[in-house]
Design a protein around this motif. Structure first.
Motif, mmCIF file in Angstrom:
data_model
loop_
_atom_site.group_PDB
_atom_site.id
_atom_site.type_symbol
_atom_site.label_atom_id
_atom_site.label_comp_id
_atom_site.label_asym_id
_atom_site.label_seq_id
_atom_site.Cartn_x
_atom_site.Cartn_y
_atom_site.Cartn_z
ATOM 1 N N VAL A 1 1.371 -8.663 -1.037
ATOM 2 C CA VAL A 1 0.788 -7.248 -1.177
ATOM 3 C C VAL A 1 0.971 -6.282 0.086
ATOM 4 O O VAL A 1 1.441 -5.170 -0.129
ATOM 5 N N GLU A 2 1.237 -6.941 1.432
ATOM 6 C CA GLU A 2 1.545 -6.228 2.615
ATOM 7 C C GLU A 2 2.799 -5.766 2.413
ATOM 8 O O GLU A 2 3.174 -4.597 2.988
ATOM 9 N N LEU A 3 3.865 -6.739 2.031
ATOM 10 C CA LEU A 3 5.158 -6.207 2.156
ATOM 11 C C LEU A 3 5.865 -5.861 0.940
ATOM 12 O O LEU A 3 6.971 -5.210 0.794
ATOM 13 N N GLY A 4 5.335 -6.272 -0.534
ATOM 14 C CA GLY A 4 5.879 -5.843 -1.698
ATOM 15 C C GLY A 4 6.805 -6.934 -1.911
ATOM 16 O O GLY A 4 7.242 -7.875 -1.181
ATOM 17 N N THR A 5 7.281 -6.718 -3.410
ATOM 18 C CA THR A 5 8.188 -7.682 -3.945
ATOM 19 C C THR A 5 9.149 -6.776 -4.533
ATOM 20 O O THR A 5 9.251 -5.643 -4.658
ATOM 21 N N ARG A 6 10.177 -7.396 -5.344
ATOM 22 C CA ARG A 6 11.192 -6.698 -6.140
ATOM 23 C C ARG A 6 10.506 -6.104 -7.182
ATOM 24 O O ARG A 6 11.084 -5.498 -7.878
ATOM 25 N N LYS A 7 9.264 -6.801 -7.515
ATOM 26 C CA LYS A 7 8.650 -5.963 -8.928
ATOM 27 C C LYS A 7 7.253 -5.365 -8.462
ATOM 28 O O LYS A 7 6.687 -4.988 -9.533
ATOM 29 N N MET A 8 6.916 -5.215 -7.142
ATOM 30 C CA MET A 8 5.500 -4.714 -6.954
ATOM 31 C C MET A 8 5.934 -4.135 -5.838
ATOM 32 O O MET A 8 6.440 -4.494 -4.634
ATOM 33 N N GLN A 9 5.385 -2.670 -5.513
ATOM 34 C CA GLN A 9 5.291 -1.973 -4.272
ATOM 35 C C GLN A 9 4.599 -2.468 -3.236
ATOM 36 O O GLN A 9 3.565 -2.972 -3.599
ATOM 37 N N ALA A 10 4.839 -2.408 -2.070
ATOM 38 C CA ALA A 10 4.098 -2.789 -0.917
ATOM 39 C C ALA A 10 2.816 -1.981 -0.899
ATOM 40 O O ALA A 10 2.951 -0.859 -0.961
ATOM 41 N N GLN A 11 1.850 -2.672 -0.535
ATOM 42 C CA GLN A 11 0.595 -1.771 -0.247
ATOM 43 C C GLN A 11 -0.144 -2.414 1.063
ATOM 44 O O GLN A 11 -0.866 -3.523 1.019
ATOM 45 N N PRO A 12 0.584 -1.904 2.069
ATOM 46 C CA PRO A 12 0.152 -2.396 3.698
ATOM 47 C C PRO A 12 -1.231 -2.292 3.799
ATOM 48 O O PRO A 12 -1.934 -0.993 3.546
ATOM 49 N N TYR A 13 -1.685 -3.389 4.485
ATOM 50 C CA TYR A 13 -3.069 -3.092 5.004
ATOM 51 C C TYR A 13 -3.201 -3.618 6.258
ATOM 52 O O TYR A 13 -4.183 -3.270 7.068
ATOM 53 N N LEU A 14 -2.696 -4.629 6.918
ATOM 54 C CA LEU A 14 -2.573 -5.330 8.195
ATOM 55 C C LEU A 14 -1.961 -4.182 9.072
ATOM 56 O O LEU A 14 -2.340 -4.012 10.204
ATOM 57 N N LYS A 15 -0.534 -4.057 8.929
ATOM 58 C CA LYS A 15 0.166 -3.197 9.800
ATOM 59 C C LYS A 15 -0.384 -1.885 10.278
ATOM 60 O O LYS A 15 -0.650 -1.498 11.441
ATOM 61 N N PRO A 16 -1.000 -1.095 9.063
ATOM 62 C CA PRO A 16 -1.538 0.074 9.566
ATOM 63 C C PRO A 16 -2.912 0.047 10.405
ATOM 64 O O PRO A 16 -3.091 0.811 11.381
ATOM 65 N N ALA A 17 -3.583 -1.309 10.167
ATOM 66 C CA ALA A 17 -4.774 -1.352 10.911
ATOM 67 C C ALA A 17 -4.342 -1.731 12.344
ATOM 68 O O ALA A 17 -5.039 -1.382 13.142
ATOM 69 N N PHE A 18 -3.262 -2.546 12.340
ATOM 70 C CA PHE A 18 -2.637 -2.924 13.974
ATOM 71 C C PHE A 18 -2.218 -1.685 14.581
ATOM 72 O O PHE A 18 -2.601 -1.319 15.873
ATOM 73 N N ASP A 19 -1.334 -0.913 13.784
ATOM 74 C CA ASP A 19 -0.819 0.367 14.722
ATOM 75 C C ASP A 19 -2.051 1.183 15.043
ATOM 76 O O ASP A 19 -2.051 1.746 16.199
ATOM 77 N N GLU A 20 -3.134 1.226 14.144
ATOM 78 C CA GLU A 20 -4.091 2.302 14.750
ATOM 79 C C GLU A 20 -4.959 1.581 15.713
ATOM 80 O O GLU A 20 -5.133 2.425 16.962
ATOM 81 N N GLN A 21 -5.083 0.138 15.808
ATOM 82 C CA GLN A 21 -5.997 -0.305 16.888
ATOM 83 C C GLN A 21 -5.326 -0.612 18.204
ATOM 84 O O GLN A 21 -5.819 -0.641 19.187
ATOM 85 N N LYS A 22 -4.040 -0.482 18.223
ATOM 86 C CA LYS A 22 -3.174 -1.076 19.383
ATOM 87 C C LYS A 22 -3.316 -0.045 20.513
ATOM 88 O O LYS A 22 -3.397 -0.099 21.546
ATOM 89 N N LYS B 1 -12.692 -4.701 15.482
ATOM 90 C CA LYS B 1 -12.445 -3.201 14.889
ATOM 91 C C LYS B 1 -11.212 -3.452 13.983
ATOM 92 O O LYS B 1 -11.299 -2.656 12.904
ATOM 93 N N MET B 2 -10.191 -4.078 14.271
ATOM 94 C CA MET B 2 -8.985 -4.247 13.502
ATOM 95 C C MET B 2 -8.917 -4.873 12.162
ATOM 96 O O MET B 2 -8.838 -4.434 11.038
ATOM 97 N N ASN B 3 -9.924 -5.812 12.301
ATOM 98 C CA ASN B 3 -10.546 -6.744 11.009
ATOM 99 C C ASN B 3 -11.192 -5.845 10.134
ATOM 100 O O ASN B 3 -10.962 -5.628 9.077
ATOM 101 N N LYS B 4 -12.106 -4.976 10.694
ATOM 102 C CA LYS B 4 -12.938 -3.923 9.750
ATOM 103 C C LYS B 4 -11.805 -2.874 9.184
ATOM 104 O O LYS B 4 -11.952 -2.571 7.892
ATOM 105 N N LYS B 5 -10.720 -2.580 9.872
ATOM 106 C CA LYS B 5 -9.959 -1.475 9.503
ATOM 107 C C LYS B 5 -8.973 -2.340 8.302
ATOM 108 O O LYS B 5 -8.711 -1.693 7.356
ATOM 109 N N ALA B 6 -8.608 -3.400 8.731
ATOM 110 C CA ALA B 6 -7.554 -4.243 7.673
ATOM 111 C C ALA B 6 -8.528 -4.368 6.303
ATOM 112 O O ALA B 6 -7.850 -4.077 5.210
ATOM 113 N N LYS B 7 -9.725 -4.606 6.212
ATOM 114 C CA LYS B 7 -10.445 -4.697 4.863
ATOM 115 C C LYS B 7 -10.653 -3.510 4.453
ATOM 116 O O LYS B 7 -10.811 -3.108 3.317
ATOM 117 N N ARG B 8 -11.012 -2.244 5.174
ATOM 118 C CA ARG B 8 -11.021 -1.020 4.735
ATOM 119 C C ARG B 8 -9.700 -0.640 4.013
ATOM 120 O O ARG B 8 -9.912 -0.058 2.792
#
Length: 129
Positions: A96-117, A36-43
């Protein structure tokens, strides 16, 4: 004259059987929640907006997402079924998850983890009752 047979360790055997049944349930819960976490991260990865990149001679250009990161996210069950690992298999997944100094973060794993835990804890609580 009939001989008596005494089986020693029957209580231990019964306890082991009960523990093994519980471990199967735990392994199933790990696998189910990992899936389920895998599906959420992909979503979550489907929601990427893209990014800007400097192209020599053209300056800053917008780059649309290709879906490679989403396709690279996989589930691995390890530790004899006791661990579910969901991770991307691209070199830039962390950027992509954490961002860089030139790119804003676009988290996909942590939100999936937080929801599934939350669900995983509920599933574990049911098994310990």
């Amino acid at each position: 004259m009939a001989k008596k047979i005494k089986i020693v360790g029957l209580d231990d055997l019964e306890l082991k059987i009960k523990n093994n049944l519980d471990m199967k349930a735990v392994k199933y819960a790990v696998k189910l929640n990992g899936s389920k976490m895998n599906k959420k991260a992909k979503r979550n990865a489907e929601k990427f907006k893209g990014h800007y990149e400097y192209v020599k001679g053209k300056g800053k250009q917008f780059v649309k997402p290709t879906g490679t990161l989403k396709r690279s996210i996989e589930l691995a069950i390890t530790d004899k079924g006791m661990t579910a690992e969901v991770e991307p298999h691209t070199l830039y997944g962390g950027y992509v998850e954490l961002g860089t100094r030139k790119m804003q973060a676009q988290p996909y794993l942590k939100p999936a983890f937080d929801e599934q835990k939350v669900q995983f804890r509920k599933d574990m609580d049911k098994l310990t009752r």
